[in-house]
Write an enzyme that holds these catalytic residues in place. Structure first.
Site, PDB file in Angstrom:
ATOM      1  N   ASP B 395     185.630 -53.698  63.493  1.00  0.00           N
ATOM      2  CA  ASP B 395     184.292 -53.997  64.003  1.00  0.00           C
ATOM      3  C   ASP B 395     183.522 -52.700  64.316  1.00  0.00           C
ATOM      4  OD1 ASP B 395     182.080 -54.844  65.394  1.00  0.00           O
ATOM      5  OD2 ASP B 395     183.196 -55.853  66.980  1.00  0.00           O
ATOM      6  N   TRP B 397     180.051 -53.299  64.794  1.00  0.00           N
ATOM      7  CA  TRP B 397     178.779 -53.972  65.069  1.00  0.00           C
ATOM      8  C   TRP B 397     178.669 -54.459  66.508  1.00  0.00           C
ATOM      9  CZ3 TRP B 397     182.041 -54.927  60.931  1.00  0.00           C
ATOM     10  CH2 TRP B 397     181.589 -54.469  59.675  1.00  0.00           C
ATOM     11  N   ASP B 398     179.654 -54.106  67.326  1.00  0.00           N
ATOM     12  CA  ASP B 398     179.697 -54.609  68.701  1.00  0.00           C
ATOM     13  C   ASP B 398     179.778 -56.130  68.723  1.00  0.00           C
ATOM     14  OD1 ASP B 398     179.894 -54.467  71.393  1.00  0.00           O
ATOM     15  OD2 ASP B 398     177.860 -53.766  71.782  1.00  0.00           O
ATOM     16  N   TYR B 399     180.562 -56.693  67.813  1.00  0.00           N
ATOM     17  CA  TYR B 399     180.847 -58.130  67.848  1.00  0.00           C
ATOM     18  C   TYR B 399     182.028 -58.379  68.790  1.00  0.00           C
ATOM     19  CZ  TYR B 399     177.828 -58.799  63.726  1.00  0.00           C
ATOM     20  OH  TYR B 399     176.760 -58.853  62.862  1.00  0.00           O
ATOM     21  N   ASP B 400     182.037 -57.650  69.920  1.00  0.00           N
ATOM     22  CA  ASP B 400     183.096 -57.914  70.895  1.00  0.00           C
ATOM     23  C   ASP B 400     182.918 -59.330  71.439  1.00  0.00           C
ATOM     24  OD1 ASP B 400     180.774 -57.367  72.248  1.00  0.00           O
ATOM     25  OD2 ASP B 400     181.688 -56.111  73.767  1.00  0.00           O
TER      26      ASP B 400
END
Lengths: 126, 739
Positions: B395, B397-400
């Site tokens: 990741d 994209w900061d799709y945390d």
């Protein structure tokens, strides 16, 4: 033509202002639209911008042609926007709401422009 | 994400807008050019050692071996000792295992975190009569001279005769659930400096001891994790610290973390207790530096507060506390979402985020790449993961994951019941997994993604996972024609902005030569509000965002010019870049510039509305969408931040979740119109709404007291959503049941 706006009434002043606004909007369309077209985007803004600049210039010059050019651009805008997004009110809002409002004002200037043209014709006949 | 920035109003005719828009420039954020720093090779990808020379740049943070700054050990507590996890006493059945009908015993009401209440006094027929029963002021809000970093996000719990909650700065209180009268309050004296990105306390945990007999102090306890990294236990009856827990009722969670400063690491979620083990996670401020403090997950004995185990990603076989000058491995993925416990399987489900320096992955270890932006099921007996399911590979994209997992039963292939877990994500992909082994119950496809991308030495993975069996909580990839505005002028501006950026869909690789569009962005899809699930009707309620971002990597030189530096840099000044915005990403070749995909001159999003939605999914009949509509009106939003007052349900960005009840209602605030509403669970019709004194960016809850049903929401507001901040808990009831 130097005396076109010699003794301007309020409506003639407003017509002049509207013409200037349309020139500015048109320039924004031309400059932005050229960038957008070069980036591979829609060419609508560039084409419409050219017509708008012409429209505004003619209105500033007191020519009825300016108003009709604007209405032509508005018709083009409606056809283009319906082609681009269909009958979706949310999407038609940015494309047509402001231009149509301006269009109403432009229609109101037609008698003023006609009067200016008549005055100029008469003056030309003297 | 910022609040919605909407919409042409009749007040803004094109005439008025033209001069402003004509001044608009077309300069994109950030700068082009190739990186000045070379990409570190594999040999440089290791954490600095004690002998690594410290960087002399004024834009770099100190060595991980440097001492912790004053205040990091907020209460100056001694180190906590360890004990063998096998010696943890047998846990007695907890309130949250089977809450009383009128109780809301845990953050998501019960151990399954369903956010479903069996109460049914309030129905679609009478909800329009709801009135404020009482308001409680927590006393936590920005004081003069303090930056507004507030977003309380608090959900009270209700057990028996008490409503237990925390203030945005972690003071704990017990209220009379019928009147709102404060029964006790425990002030923890947290410093303003401890506030990280946001002053939030999502809730507290109710724990019943097996060792302290009933009637004795601290038989029932309130546990809380704090912004300044303390684990605190107080007596539920009196609010006094539990002397038998940790050191006088407190444990210093910064023990073993290595170098840090106040505000870098913090806890905002209620820690779950699983089979007597209280499990803690923490957020680490995004975007600061590659070697930020560890994202370690730890287990402590809920009775004594003693350390049991650590799950330290880059030390997978060492579950003990670091000794001497050592620390947990730096820069590992942190988990800031609420975790879910599972006593039957002895697991805790940890929704993980990303390794430090979110937008550059070349320095991450293979261990980190396996567990970032994933659900990790950790065995609470050992601290070792039993399974991992990843929701975004490598990741950048900061799709945390911000959501809490919800537990449910799914019908299996042979008619037997499968224990399942629903994991919402910021991607708008909702994964339904078998919680015994982490295998998908509904189909998940690995689909091609843009690869290898454009950053040298940092290739993207060729595929990413898609949950094809669940409705996607997103709109299709953006197109130029999706650009919006109040006039063709600002629409043109956004069309150019769109075309100037790289964009090849959801997994557009980061770029340095020009911006890239990220949709769904870090506030997209499902965030910390999570989902509510009605196990009776099988209806799952999800609210979600359509809020793209406009990002660009910047060279180290450019990042320095922008003044980006990590929070622990001695030269750091507040406002010099932070989480969810521009970040130094010190230790990598790049900094990051992050902005909403918006028209910065009008404050309106560039994409067309809606910006926020709510969806009901029928989980019992093929995961079909029952209803779906925009969430939030334009009343409090508009161009240049001006409220339009329009009742148009345009769909605003939203933060905070929902409650679903047996009465057939969904209660939700979340939207930036500062309203709470009741929605008919089966039709989606809004049957009641009320304006809150602040933004409703919190999960509501409902409970019963004196035989009547109440609905509570913390109207704390949210600094980043730009909604009004307040310290008020607002509680509603039907007339004649006012406190």
């Amino acid at each position: 033509m130097p005396n076109t706006y010699g003794n301007r009434t309020l409506t003639e002043w407003l017509t002049l202002v509207l013409g200037v606004v349309i020139v500015l909007v048109g320039l924004f369309f031309v400059i932005g639209g050229a960038q957008l077209a070069m980036l591979g985007g829609s060419v609508y803004y560039l084409i419409c911008g050219v017509v708008l600049v012409a429209s505004g210039v003619f209105m500033v010059l007191g020519r009825t042609l300016g108003a009709f050019l604007y209405l032509g651009a508005l018709a083009y805008t409606w056809v283009w926007s319906l082609w681009e997004v269909g009958f979706s009110p949310v999407d038609l809002l940015p494309r047509d709401f402001g231009p149509t409002l301006l269009g109403i004002l432009v229609v109101l200037t037609i008698p003023v422009l006609r009067r200016l043209e008549t005055r100029r014709t008469l003056r030309g006949a003297v | 994400m910022r609040r919605s920035h909407l919409l042409a109003t009749a007040a803004c005719v094109t005439l008025a807008c033209a001069p402003l828009a004509a001044n608009a420039q077309f300069a994109p954020a950030g700068s082009g050019g190739s990186p000045t720093a070379s990409v570190p090779g594999p040999g440089n990808a290791d954490e600095p050692t004690a002998t690594t020379p410290a960087s002399t740049s004024r834009f770099s943070g100190p060595s991980p071996y440097a001492p912790q700054a004053p205040g990091v050990n907020a209460a100056n507590l001694p180190d906590i000792g360890s004990m063998d996890p096998n010696d943890v006493p047998q846990m007695v059945p907890q309130q949250s295992a089977a809450p009383a009908q009128g109780d809301w015993s845990a953050y998501g009401r019960d151990d399954s975190q369903t956010r479903y209440s069996p109460l049914s006094e309030i129905t679609p027929q009478n909800a329009d009569q709801l009135k404020v029963a009482f308001v409680y002021h927590t006393g936590s809000y920005p004081r003069p001279g303090q930056t507004n970093k507030w977003a309380a996000e608090t959900t009270p719990i209700k057990v028996g005769d008490g409503l237990y909650m925390c203030s945005a700065q972690n003071d704990i209180m017990k209220l009379d659930p019928a009147t709102g009268k404060e029964i006790w309050r425990h002030n923890i004296n947290e410093k303003y400096e401890a506030i990280p990105y946001t002053a939030a306390c999502k809730g507290v945990t109710y724990f019943t001891s097996s060792q302290v007999p009933e009637g004795q102090p601290c038989h029932n306890r309130i546990l809380e994790g704090t912004l300044d990294m303390r684990l605190i236990a107080v007596d539920a009856a009196t609010g006094n610290l539990c002397e038998g827990f940790g050191h006088g009722g407190q444990v210093n969670l910064m023990q073993g973390m290595g170098e840090s400063v106040p505000g870098f690491v913090s806890m905002t979620t209620p820690p779950p207790v699983v089979n007597g083990v209280v499990v803690v996670n923490h957020e680490v401020l995004d975007g600061q530096r590659r070697w930020a403090p560890s994202g370690v997950i730890r287990g402590y004995d809920a009775e004594s507060g003693k350390f049991l185990w650590a799950w330290d990603v880059n030390n997978p076989n060492d579950h003990s506390q670091p000794t001497g000058n050592n620390h947990y491995s730096r820069g590992t993925p942190n988990s800031w979402a609420a975790m879910t416990g599972d006593n039957a399987l002895g697991l805790v489900y940890v929704p993980t985020g990303n390794s430090a320096s979110d937008y550059y992955s070349a320095l991450r270890s293979p261990e980190e790449n396996k567990v970032s932006s994933a659900v990790v099921a950790i065995d609470v007996k050992t601290g070792a993961p039993r399974w991992v399911f990843q929701t975004a590979h490598k990741d950048v994209w900061d799709y945390d994951i911000g959501s809490q997992a919800t537990l449910m039963d799914m019908p299996g292939p042979d008619g037997q019941t499968v224990p399942a877990l629903i994991m919402p994500t910021k991607r708008g992909q909702t994964f339904v997994l078998d919680r015994r082994d982490g295998k998908p119950i509904l189909p998940v496809e690995e689909r091609p993604a843009p690869s290898p991308g454009v950053i040298p030495g940092d290739p993207r993975t060729p595929t990413q996972p898609w949950s094809t069996g669940m409705p996607a909580l997103r709109v299709p990839d953006l197109k130029e024609t999706d650009m919006w505005g109040m006039s063709p002028l600002d629409q043109l501006f956004c069309r150019i902005k769109f075309r100037r950026a790289n964009y090849t869909g959801e997994f557009t690789p980061p770029s340095v030569d020009k911006p890239w569009i990220e949709y769904p962005g870090y506030n997209g899809g499902s965030d910390w509000g999570s989902m509510s699930y009605d196990p009776q009707s099988g209806i799952l309620i999800a609210n979600w965002n359509i809020t793209p971002m406009y990002d660009q990597l910047v060279t180290r030189k450019k990042a320095d010019q922008l003044g980006l530096m990590p929070i622990d840099d001695p030269n750091y000044k507040p406002g010099g870049g932070g989480a969810e915005g521009n970040g130094a990403m010190d230790g990598t070749p790049y900094g990051i510039v992050v902005t909403p995909f918006w028209n910065q001159y009008t404050g309106m999003m560039c994409n067309r509305p809606p910006y926020g939605m709510i969806t009901a999914i029928d989980m019992k009949h093929g995961q079909k969408v029952l209803w779906q509509h925009p969430l939030g009106t334009a009343r409090a939003n508009g161009p240049w931040g001006l409220p339009t007052g329009l009742p148009w349900e345009i769909g605003t960005p939203n933060n905070g979740g929902s409650v679903v009840t047996a009465g057939g209602l969904v209660f939700i605030g979340a939207a930036t119109d500062n309203q709470i509403r009741a929605i008919d669970e089966h039709t989606g019709k809004v049957v009641w709404s009320a304006v809150l004194p602040g933004g409703g960016q919190a999960n509501p809850m409902t409970y019963e007291a004196n035989g009547h049903q109440y609905v509570a929401i913390m109207a704390g507001g949210h600094h980043f959503m730009m909604t009004p901040v307040s310290d008020q808990l607002v509680v509603y009831a039907l007339p004649d049941h006012k406190g």
